[in-house]
Design a protein around this motif. Structure first.
Motif, mmCIF file in Angstrom:
data_model
loop_
_atom_site.group_PDB
_atom_site.id
_atom_site.type_symbol
_atom_site.label_atom_id
_atom_site.label_comp_id
_atom_site.label_asym_id
_atom_site.label_seq_id
_atom_site.Cartn_x
_atom_site.Cartn_y
_atom_site.Cartn_z
ATOM 1 N N VAL A 153 4.228 -0.076 0.790
ATOM 2 C CA VAL A 153 4.265 -1.512 0.580
ATOM 3 C C VAL A 153 2.911 -2.023 0.064
ATOM 4 N N VAL A 154 1.834 -1.415 0.550
ATOM 5 C CA VAL A 154 0.499 -1.803 0.081
ATOM 6 C C VAL A 154 0.341 -1.413 -1.384
ATOM 7 N N PRO A 170 -4.327 2.558 9.815
ATOM 8 C CA PRO A 170 -4.350 1.314 9.052
ATOM 9 C C PRO A 170 -2.996 0.618 9.057
ATOM 10 N N ILE A 171 -2.215 0.853 10.085
ATOM 11 C CA ILE A 171 -0.865 0.299 10.150
ATOM 12 C C ILE A 171 -0.867 -1.231 10.148
ATOM 13 N N ASN A 172 -1.904 -1.842 10.766
ATOM 14 C CA ASN A 172 -1.953 -3.302 10.799
ATOM 15 C C ASN A 172 -1.966 -3.890 9.400
ATOM 16 N N ASN A 173 -2.713 -3.248 8.528
ATOM 17 C CA ASN A 173 -2.783 -3.690 7.144
ATOM 18 C C ASN A 173 -1.408 -3.611 6.484
ATOM 19 N N VAL A 174 -0.720 -2.500 6.752
ATOM 20 C CA VAL A 174 0.618 -2.304 6.189
ATOM 21 C C VAL A 174 1.564 -3.397 6.698
ATOM 22 N N LEU A 228 4.512 5.490 4.044
ATOM 23 C CA LEU A 228 4.048 4.500 5.019
ATOM 24 C C LEU A 228 3.238 3.405 4.316
ATOM 25 N N LEU A 229 2.403 3.840 3.375
ATOM 26 C CA LEU A 229 1.515 2.888 2.709
ATOM 27 C C LEU A 229 2.176 2.267 1.478
ATOM 28 N N GLU A 276 -9.249 -1.497 18.502
ATOM 29 C CA GLU A 276 -9.126 -0.494 17.448
ATOM 30 C C GLU A 276 -10.301 0.485 17.490
ATOM 31 N N HIS A 315 -5.707 5.518 2.889
ATOM 32 C CA HIS A 315 -5.872 4.085 3.077
ATOM 33 C C HIS A 315 -7.248 3.634 2.607
ATOM 34 N N VAL A 332 -3.813 9.687 6.484
ATOM 35 C CA VAL A 332 -3.624 8.232 6.468
ATOM 36 C C VAL A 332 -4.970 7.548 6.243
#
Lengths: 473, 233
Positions: free
Chosen positions: A333-334, B193-197, A330-331, A295, A371, A367
């Motif tokens: 669900v969080v 931050p897709i992994n978190n999602v 995209l976010l 990453e 995030h 993003v």
């Protein structure tokens, strides 16, 4: 022709200088010459007119009816009136009544011209039979019942001699002056260009190892200005280079940390007396760490990509609110999981506006910012996204993202955008990621001419403000 | 299933990676031949007629694309999966243009590599697409987009259904986060931050499909990803 042009700037400057000076001198000399000639001719004319008037008083007919010039006024022969003047007096029929001895029997111009001397004094230049030129005036004079035509003239030879002398003087003096000026010009150019040479030498000596060296700036003139600009260029280069060096060092450090943990986990796992569960655990931990490493590398590559984008490169008109909505989706669900309430406020003027950007990079920036805000938001808190528009100094959209998290420690409002920055504050240390997210966002926003910062006045939470210039379309 | 196992030729110069690939691909049920250089690989490709070529692009002496070009010129019937460490768009496009069937950027996750190999080789054998997939009491109807477990209907969001379907299609195998990001979320950028999602989404899915039941199907494989499988199988 090209071969004849000197490449040397100094010589070229001098040649130009001398050339222009020669032209000016030539024009000047011609004007002075013409003026001098005119003045002398006028002077001659005046003398002649005066002489004619004087002569009129001295002419008389003797008892035999012959015209005589009274000559008993002079004390010495040198003072003789007609010593260098030429005079001829004719009657109206054209027969010569008097001719001065200076003419040596030659006729001063031909027969009477119609209307000659009628009105004041006629002037003209004539050529005598011996070839010499004479400047003469004619005047009609009535005396004792006779109408006399008086012609009086001066030989032009002395005038010509004087003008020739003057010309000679100019012909000698001008090239001499030009030569001197050229020499002086060469010296001046040499002196004026010396700093340039010094600058070139100094610039030549600057390498990556002594980027801190600067040129001496000792004049407030154009050359000083060049030196200053050059020094500014060096400043920027040095800064960029230092940044690159720091970044490379940081990156190496950041890559070394996960490597160290990889190594430690591996070494510990290989010690004796481990169960297969321990091995699984160690391998899992190692894989997690490689994911983190990867990453970081992806982040560095993204930074490099954003760094390489030029403002006009591969951009299109992008609707900001659309991108933000897409990222929120995209976010989503969080947001649901953490029971965060997202409140969107939009000024009417900020509706549907678009900016000029690389869409995927801009999306990436948003993003990361959203995030980041979500990451620090407590459960069941509010996240407020506010769009507004400002026209000062140019049309910009302002996106303010406010969370109810722990906020940013004092003095760290700028530093959070630094690469690999992790806060020393205990509230946030457990949530730190690769430390690249915000710096990537900042680089991307900077590259499209925008600005991103955290509002330092906000208490209780953090407010990130993104300003992006609107596209003109 | 088939008596003759598919043959895979691996051309990779890094010995460590090559050894890992060989044992991993063999474990996935393929016959594997490995070559450490382009020349050797080229010779083996002619000699063994593999079904699939796993080709590293950065080889010493001869570029991987060169080999690919020559193989395509000679018309060898072989699927090609390229591995590249310069994972840029230009690189991928050039690889595909030259005649590769698929590509994978280094570092890749092993489950993903195996999934791609399977997918490439499956193209030969048409699979009867059963609209209903079932894994240990979990039934997924692709057509109706519904799922149930032990006859209890599960209330899933669209994304949750896609995720479950993907896991079910790869049942018994581990699915990495990269695969999920690419195939379920369709995210192209890997640094996000897709992994978190994904983790949050999987946790929510697990709550719906596993929590009410005693047998847990959705497993977390630490460091690798997730797997949908019946325990003990």
């Amino acid at each position: 022709m090209k071969l004849l042009l000197p490449t040397n700037l100094r010589t070229r400057l001098t040649l130009w200088y001398v050339g222009v000076l020669a032209l000016l001198l030539l024009i000047y000399a011609t004007l002075v010459f013409a003026f001098q000639y005119a003045v002398l001719t006028r002077q001659l004319f005046h003398d002649e007119v005066q002489d004619v008037v004087t002569v009129e008083g001295l002419l008389h007919f003797d008892s035999y009816g012959n015209l005589r010039l009274q000559q008993d006024y002079y004390s010495r022969p040198q003072s003789h009136l007609l010593i260098d003047r030429m005079m001829e007096v004719r009657d109206s029929s054209g027969s010569v009544l008097f001719r001065s001895p200076t003419l040596r029997g030659m006729s001063l111009d031909g027969p009477n011209r119609p209307g000659e001397g009628d009105t004041s004094f006629n002037e003209r230049i004539v050529r005598l039979s011996d070839g010499s030129r004479v400047f003469l005036v004619s005047h009609l004079h009535t005396m004792q019942g006779h109408t006399l035509l008086i012609r009086l003239g001066y030989s032009l030879a002395p005038l010509r001699a004087r003008m020739l002398q003057f010309l000679l003087l100019l012909v000698i003096a001008i090239p001499l002056a030009l030569a001197l000026a050229g020499l002086a010009g060469q010296m001046i150019a040499l002196r004026a260009l010396r700093p340039l040479r010094q600058m070139a030498d100094a610039a030549e000596g600057i390498t990556i190892h002594n980027l801190a060296n600067r040129l001496e700036v000792n004049a407030a003139d154009e050359l000083g200005h060049i030196a200053k600009s050059f020094n500014h260029l060096l400043d920027r280069l040095e800064q960029a280079f230092a940044q690159l060096q720091r970044f490379t060092a940081d990156a190496a450090h950041e890559l070394r940390t996960p490597l160290a943990s990889l190594r430690a986990v591996g070494e510990v796992a290989l010690e004796e007396g481990r169960t297969s569960e321990d091995y699984r655990d160690a391998l899992g931990s190692i894989l997690e760490e490689t994911a983190r490493l990867n990453e970081s590398i992806e982040g560095l590559l993204l930074l490099a990509r954003a760094e390489a984008t030029q403002p006009q490169n591969q951009t299109s008109s992008v609707c900001v609110t659309e991108v933000v909505d897409e990222v929120l989706q995209l976010l989503d669900v969080v947001i649901i999981e953490r029971q965060i309430e997202v409140i969107k406020e939009r000024e009417e003027r900020a509706r549907g506006v678009s900016v000029q950007a690389d869409r995927s990079l801009l999306r990436n920036a948003i993003v990361n910012i959203l995030h980041n805000a979500l990451k620090f938001s407590p459960n069941k808190s509010k996240l407020c996204i506010n769009y507004s528009r400002t026209e000062n100094p140019n049309s910009r959209i302002l996106i303010a993202i406010q969370d109810e998290g722990p906020g940013i420690a004092p003095g760290e409002h700028r530093r959070v955008f630094e690469r690999f920055f992790t806060s020393g504050s205990l509230d946030t240390v457990s949530k730190s990621g690769s430390g690249l997210g915000l710096s990537i966002a900042k680089l991307i926003i900077d590259r499209i001419g925008g600005r991103i910062y955290f509002d330092e006045m906000i208490k209780g939470g953090a407010m990130c403000i993104i300003e992006i210039p609107l596209s003109n379309k | 299933m088939t008596l003759v196992r598919a043959k895979i030729l691996i051309i990779e110069d890094d010995r460590k990676l090559s050894a890992a690939l060989v044992s991993g691909v063999e474990a996935a049920g393929y016959e594997v031949i490995a070559a450490g250089s382009a020349e050797e690989g080229f010779f083996l490709a002619h000699h063994h007629q593999p079904d699939l070529l796993l080709l590293d692009l950065t080889l010493p002496q001869r570029n991987g694309l060169d080999i690919l070009r020559q193989i395509r010129k000679e018309g060898l019937d072989v699927r090609v999966l390229i591995l590249t460490s310069h994972n840029t768009v230009e690189d991928r496009v050039e690889g595909l243009r030259t005649g590769a069937d698929d590509y994978l950027g280094k570092p890749f996750s092993f489950p993903e590599l195996v999934a791609r190999i399977d997918a490439l080789l499956r193209r030969y054998q048409p699979v009867a697409e059963n609209p209903v997939l079932s894994v240990g009491g979990l039934c997924i109807d692709r057509r109706a987009r519904t799922a149930s477990r032990n006859s209890t209907q599960l209330e899933l969001t669209s994304r949750e259904f896609d995720l479950l379907l993907y896991l079910a299609e790869n049942r018994g195998r581990t699915v990495s986060r990269e695969m999920l990001a690419k195939d379920v979320w369709r995210e192209t950028s890997r640094f996000s931050p897709i992994n978190n999602v994904i983790d949050v989404q999987v946790a929510r899915l697990r709550r719906k499909i596993d929590d009410p039941f005693s047998v847990k199907l959705l497993q977390t494989i630490r460091g690798m990803g997730y797997s949908l499988r019946e325990p003990g199988l």
